[in-house]
Design a protein around this motif. Structure first.
Motif, PDB file in Angstrom:
ATOM      1  N   ASP A   1     -10.689  24.123 -33.672  1.00 45.83           N
ATOM      2  CA  ASP A   1     -10.714  25.173 -34.675  1.00 45.83           C
ATOM      3  C   ASP A   1     -12.090  25.211 -35.329  1.00 45.83           C
ATOM      4  O   ASP A   1     -12.686  24.162 -35.588  1.00 45.83           O
ATOM      5  CB  ASP A   1      -9.636  24.926 -35.731  1.00 45.83           C
ATOM      6  CG  ASP A   1      -9.454  26.116 -36.658  1.00 45.83           C
ATOM      7  OD1 ASP A   1     -10.284  26.299 -37.569  1.00 45.83           O
ATOM      8  OD2 ASP A   1      -8.471  26.856 -36.477  1.00 45.83           O
ATOM      9  N   ALA A   2     -12.590  26.393 -35.614  1.00 43.37           N
ATOM     10  CA  ALA A   2     -13.931  26.533 -36.187  1.00 43.37           C
ATOM     11  C   ALA A   2     -13.998  26.005 -37.613  1.00 43.37           C
ATOM     12  O   ALA A   2     -15.065  25.597 -38.077  1.00 43.37           O
ATOM     13  CB  ALA A   2     -14.351  27.999 -36.164  1.00 43.37           C
TER      14      ALA A   2
ATOM     15  N   ASN B   1     -19.323  22.506 -49.252  1.00 40.14           N
ATOM     16  CA  ASN B   1     -19.501  23.838 -48.677  1.00 40.14           C
ATOM     17  C   ASN B   1     -18.134  24.443 -48.355  1.00 40.14           C
ATOM     18  O   ASN B   1     -17.101  23.752 -48.386  1.00 40.14           O
ATOM     19  CB  ASN B   1     -20.416  23.790 -47.449  1.00 40.14           C
ATOM     20  CG  ASN B   1     -19.849  22.935 -46.329  1.00 40.14           C
ATOM     21  OD1 ASN B   1     -18.642  22.900 -46.086  1.00 40.14           O
ATOM     22  ND2 ASN B   1     -20.725  22.233 -45.621  1.00 40.14           N
ATOM     23  N   PRO B   2     -18.073  25.746 -48.027  1.00 41.17           N
ATOM     24  CA  PRO B   2     -16.768  26.389 -47.780  1.00 41.17           C
ATOM     25  C   PRO B   2     -15.942  25.699 -46.690  1.00 41.17           C
ATOM     26  O   PRO B   2     -14.716  25.603 -46.812  1.00 41.17           O
ATOM     27  CB  PRO B   2     -17.167  27.809 -47.371  1.00 41.17           C
ATOM     28  CG  PRO B   2     -18.465  28.057 -48.078  1.00 41.17           C
ATOM     29  CD  PRO B   2     -19.174  26.737 -48.047  1.00 41.17           C
TER      30      PRO B   2
ATOM     31  N   ALA C   1     -12.279  24.068 -47.264  1.00 40.07           N
ATOM     32  CA  ALA C   1     -11.127  24.511 -46.475  1.00 40.07           C
ATOM     33  C   ALA C   1     -10.408  23.320 -45.849  1.00 40.07           C
ATOM     34  O   ALA C   1      -9.171  23.274 -45.806  1.00 40.07           O
ATOM     35  CB  ALA C   1     -11.583  25.489 -45.395  1.00 40.07           C
ATOM     36  N   ARG C   2     -11.179  22.352 -45.376  1.00 42.24           N
ATOM     37  CA  ARG C   2     -10.563  21.171 -44.768  1.00 42.24           C
ATOM     38  C   ARG C   2      -9.867  20.297 -45.814  1.00 42.24           C
ATOM     39  O   ARG C   2      -8.827  19.687 -45.538  1.00 42.24           O
ATOM     40  CB  ARG C   2     -11.618  20.362 -43.999  1.00 42.24           C
ATOM     41  CG  ARG C   2     -12.087  21.062 -42.736  1.00 42.24           C
ATOM     42  CD  ARG C   2     -12.753  20.119 -41.767  1.00 42.24           C
ATOM     43  NE  ARG C   2     -12.945  20.759 -40.469  1.00 42.24           N
ATOM     44  CZ  ARG C   2     -13.308  20.109 -39.368  1.00 42.24           C
ATOM     45  NH1 ARG C   2     -13.521  18.801 -39.415  1.00 42.24           N
ATOM     46  NH2 ARG C   2     -13.455  20.747 -38.229  1.00 42.24           N
TER      47      ARG C   2
ATOM     48  N   ASN D   1      -2.911  20.433 -49.182  1.00 41.63           N
ATOM     49  CA  ASN D   1      -1.943  21.462 -49.561  1.00 41.63           C
ATOM     50  C   ASN D   1      -1.230  22.144 -48.405  1.00 41.63           C
ATOM     51  O   ASN D   1      -0.285  22.903 -48.640  1.00 41.63           O
ATOM     52  CB  ASN D   1      -2.643  22.537 -50.407  1.00 41.63           C
ATOM     53  CG  ASN D   1      -3.315  21.948 -51.639  1.00 41.63           C
ATOM     54  OD1 ASN D   1      -2.716  21.163 -52.361  1.00 41.63           O
ATOM     55  ND2 ASN D   1      -4.569  22.310 -51.868  1.00 41.63           N
ATOM     56  N   GLN D   2      -1.646  21.891 -47.182  1.00 37.09           N
ATOM     57  CA  GLN D   2      -1.022  22.546 -46.041  1.00 37.09           C
ATOM     58  C   GLN D   2      -0.255  21.533 -45.185  1.00 37.09           C
ATOM     59  O   GLN D   2      -0.286  20.336 -45.446  1.00 37.09           O
ATOM     60  CB  GLN D   2      -2.086  23.257 -45.198  1.00 37.09           C
ATOM     61  CG  GLN D   2      -2.889  24.309 -45.943  1.00 37.09           C
ATOM     62  CD  GLN D   2      -3.935  24.957 -45.067  1.00 37.09           C
ATOM     63  OE1 GLN D   2      -3.758  25.132 -43.860  1.00 37.09           O
ATOM     64  NE2 GLN D   2      -5.063  25.329 -45.665  1.00 37.09           N
ATOM     65  N   LYS D   3       0.406  22.055 -44.163  1.00 33.46           N
ATOM     66  CA  LYS D   3       1.125  21.199 -43.214  1.00 33.46           C
ATOM     67  C   LYS D   3       0.762  21.572 -41.782  1.00 33.46           C
ATOM     68  O   LYS D   3       1.563  21.420 -40.858  1.00 33.46           O
ATOM     69  CB  LYS D   3       2.630  21.318 -43.439  1.00 33.46           C
ATOM     70  CG  LYS D   3       3.088  20.784 -44.790  1.00 33.46           C
ATOM     71  CD  LYS D   3       4.597  20.835 -44.943  1.00 33.46           C
ATOM     72  CE  LYS D   3       5.018  20.268 -46.291  1.00 33.46           C
ATOM     73  NZ  LYS D   3       6.496  20.296 -46.478  1.00 33.46           N
TER      74      LYS D   3
END
Length: 284
Positions: free
Chosen positions: A168-169, A249-250, A254-255, A261-263
């Motif tokens: 994934d980028a 950085n963005p 995101a990571r 917070n994600q799964k």
């Protein structure tokens, strides 16, 4: 005065070992083997023990000389010594070397990268337990071949990037390791044969769900603090968010959000991108 770089990897290992020891009573750094076990924190120690038992099935029954490459905190070496084996450990950091000396005082500890380590064979077993992926592919097997005794074996338990791996980028892909196709091609050039191979991807993948659950608990706590700051200390919250934007950085933000917070990092995601093998290589 020159600024020194923070050793984030060493810091992460320190925290990870402290957490694992609190949870299980042992400083293991490897995945659990979850066959016939409910995936929950209470069973993490049992799953790691099941993993070690599975790994030890690949070793000779008689006491022998073992080189534990990337030996973590020395927990595996301690168990090998208790079975009567002679063990030398190679670890690349002072922190892990100290933990190995504490947990496995009878082992000889070499603080060095494997490709640079001054070790003297012959060894009956060169053992990689979730360490093979961190050693350049061209060095790992080649150096083992210079250290193996006649009839010796290379035992590898580790994660490999599968044929279906998709990077994934922005977000991180769970797992890691060398490309499985490149590894198999290398083995064919070495004169080694794969005498044992077991794919345990499905059995270790639930470890990712357990790890992600822990991060989600931390993320929930931070989210609640952020909500309270938004209501009662908005200026402080704004300052904290400004600092975070300056430091990360963005892509890193995101990571971090993915982790906390994600799964998206889960067992299915791991299994789709990785192949986890326990295997034995021996000379033909």
């Amino acid at each position: 005065m020159a600024r020194t770089k923070i050793d984030t990897r060493g810091l992460g290992l320190d925290i990870g070992l402290a957490y694992t020891k609190w949870l299980t009573g042992a400083e293991n750094l490897h995945y659990g083997y979850w066959a016939d076990l409910e995936v929950c924190a209470a069973n993490f120690g049992a799953a790691q023990t099941a993993y070690t038992d599975r790994l030890f099935e690949r070793l000779p029954e008689a006491p022998c000389r073992i080189l534990d490459i990337g030996g973590g905190a020395g927990e595996t070496a301690r168990k090998l010594i208790a079975l009567g084996h002679q063990v030398e450990i190679v670890v690349p950091s002072a922190f892990l070397a100290n933990r190995c000396r504490e947990n496995a005082p009878q082992a000889v500890v070499h603080e060095a990268r494997f490709e640079d380590a001054q070790v003297t064979g012959p060894f009956d077993v060169c053992l990689f337990s979730e360490s093979f992926q961190y050693i350049p592919l061209k060095h790992g097997v080649a150096k083992c071949l210079t250290l193996l005794a006649d009839g010796g074996r290379i035992v590898i338990a580790d994660c490999f990037r599968s044929e279906t791996f998709s990077r994934d980028a922005v977000q991180a892909t769970a797992g890691g390791g060398h490309r499985i196709a490149k590894f198999r091609a290398l083995v064919q050039t070495t004169g080694l044969t794969v005498s044992q191979e077991e794919d345990i991807t499905a059995q270790v993948a639930p470890s990712i769900d357990l790890e992600q659950g822990l991060f989600n608990v931390v993320g929930y706590g931070l989210s609640r603090v952020d909500e309270e700051l938004s209501l009662h200390r908005p200026r402080m919250r704004g300052t904290i968010h400004w600092i975070m934007r300056r430091l990360l950085n963005p892509r890193k933000r995101a990571r971090l959000d993915q982790r906390l917070n994600q799964k998206t990092r889960n067992a299915a995601h791991f299994a789709a991108n990785n192949t986890y093998l326990m295997l034995v290589l021996q000379r033909a």
